[in-house]
Design an enzyme around this catalytic site. Structure first.
Site, mmCIF file in Angstrom:
data_model
loop_
_atom_site.group_PDB
_atom_site.id
_atom_site.type_symbol
_atom_site.label_atom_id
_atom_site.label_comp_id
_atom_site.label_asym_id
_atom_site.label_seq_id
_atom_site.Cartn_x
_atom_site.Cartn_y
_atom_site.Cartn_z
ATOM 1 N N GLY A 27 0.886 -1.220 -0.177
ATOM 2 C CA GLY A 27 -0.086 0.095 0.027
ATOM 3 C C GLY A 27 0.755 1.532 0.110
ATOM 4 O O GLY A 27 2.013 1.279 0.254
ATOM 5 N N SER A 44 9.568 3.076 -0.718
ATOM 6 C CA SER A 44 9.262 1.646 -1.158
ATOM 7 C C SER A 44 9.736 0.839 -0.274
ATOM 8 O O SER A 44 10.936 0.817 0.229
ATOM 9 C CB SER A 44 10.146 1.369 -2.494
ATOM 10 N N SER A 73 7.993 4.691 -3.492
ATOM 11 C CA SER A 73 7.019 3.630 -3.625
ATOM 12 C C SER A 73 7.016 3.240 -5.204
ATOM 13 O O SER A 73 7.238 4.005 -6.153
ATOM 14 C CB SER A 73 5.378 3.954 -3.423
ATOM 15 N N SER A 74 6.996 1.784 -5.543
ATOM 16 C CA SER A 74 7.101 1.179 -6.843
ATOM 17 C C SER A 74 6.009 1.777 -7.808
ATOM 18 O O SER A 74 6.098 1.829 -8.946
ATOM 19 C CB SER A 74 7.278 -0.231 -6.833
ATOM 20 N N HIS A 94 -3.197 3.625 -2.913
ATOM 21 C CA HIS A 94 -3.234 2.298 -3.645
ATOM 22 C C HIS A 94 -3.101 1.121 -2.509
ATOM 23 O O HIS A 94 -2.247 1.465 -1.808
ATOM 24 C CB HIS A 94 -2.353 2.253 -4.511
ATOM 25 N N ASP A 119 -24.415 6.509 -0.870
ATOM 26 C CA ASP A 119 -24.046 7.696 -0.022
ATOM 27 C C ASP A 119 -22.576 8.314 -0.684
ATOM 28 O O ASP A 119 -22.468 9.297 -0.375
ATOM 29 C CB ASP A 119 -23.562 7.148 1.626
ATOM 30 N N TYR A 228 -27.006 15.924 5.298
ATOM 31 C CA TYR A 228 -26.160 15.052 6.137
ATOM 32 C C TYR A 228 -25.318 15.579 6.843
ATOM 33 O O TYR A 228 -24.474 16.507 6.256
ATOM 34 C CB TYR A 228 -25.675 13.686 5.322
HETATM 35 ZN ZN LIG Z 1 -0.734 -3.018 -6.241
#
Ligand SMILES: [Zn+2]
Length: 231
Positions: A27, A44, A73-74, A94, A119, A228
């Site tokens: 993630g 990463s 990150s990759s 991600h 919603d 809301y």
């Molecule tokens: Zn992925």
């Protein structure tokens, strides 16, 4: 100079394990500063408990590292492509969260089955097709961004209305006005994916939510007369 987005990205990344959305180093979250044309993203392969705000790598919208000692990150190029073309996004997430990823692996849109889904979205959560071999062999993470954007274009969807997508055979991406909203969307997507799976297991021919309920739930949260919440 970039401390504000490093702090924002750090706090948002730390939410992922707390919300049960990631295992190990899976993630990544990024947070953008549009006035500087950069975003901060998780390095990463570093365990969450070892991260600090200063570890967040600063990258421009073409995917070049601007500042940082570690490799970003990759998935950084996917984030860069989305920031570059979708100009109102301020944060991207991600994950390989289990339920959303199960739908991505099954290559199925998540049907709008209930009001929790309504919603947030008035439509099924889109699943882009798996990437073709040329895209995979080439600049894979960069092309993943285009796979997402092409799918939205083909479906006539707006990234400002639908802030989440599945990439077929892979996993979800979510975004929002900032990193915190993108994380919120990631957790909502996981919950909606889980509920839709159970609903269809209990009754495989359960119908989609009817239009009147879709509109009611979406409008009361997002429409002109939204009532809301507290403001
Ligand atoms: Zn992925």
């Amino acid at each position: 100079m970039y401390q504000h987005i490093q702090e924002e990205a750090y706090q948002a990344n730390m939410q992922l394990p707390k919300l049960g959305l990631v295992l190990f180093t899976f993630g990544n979250v990024s947070a953008a500063d549009r006035s500087k044309g950069v975003f901060a993203i998780k390095p990463s392969g570093v365990p969450y408990e070892k991260l600090s705000p200063a570890d967040m790598v600063i990258v421009d919208f073409d995917g070049n590292t601007v500042e940082g000692k570690m490799r970003p990150s990759s998935d950084t190029k996917t984030h860069a492509v989305l920031y570059k073309h979708w100009e109102k996004i301020g944060g991207i997430v991600h994950t390989h969260s289990s339920y959303a990823t199960a739908w991505a692996q099954a290559q199925r849109d998540i049907p709008i089955m209930g009001t929790t889904h309504a919603d947030y979205n008035t439509v099924d959560i889109p699943c882009a097709p798996p990437m073709d071999d040329e895209m995979i062999k080439g600049n894979y993470e960069y092309q993943t961004g285009f796979q997402i954007m092409d799918h939205f274009a083909k479906k006539g969807m707006s990234y400002e209305e639908v802030e989440m997508v599945l990439v077929g055979n892979h996993a979800p991406f979510t975004w929002g006005k900032n990193a915190d909203k993108a994380v919120h969307n990631s957790a909502v997507l996981e919950e909606v994916a889980r509920m839709a799976l159970f609903a269809l297991q209990i009754n495989p021919s359960a119908p989609r939510l009817k239009d009147s309920l879709i509109r009611k739930h979406y409008e009361r949260k997002h429409g002109a007369g939204a009532y809301y919440g507290q403001n």
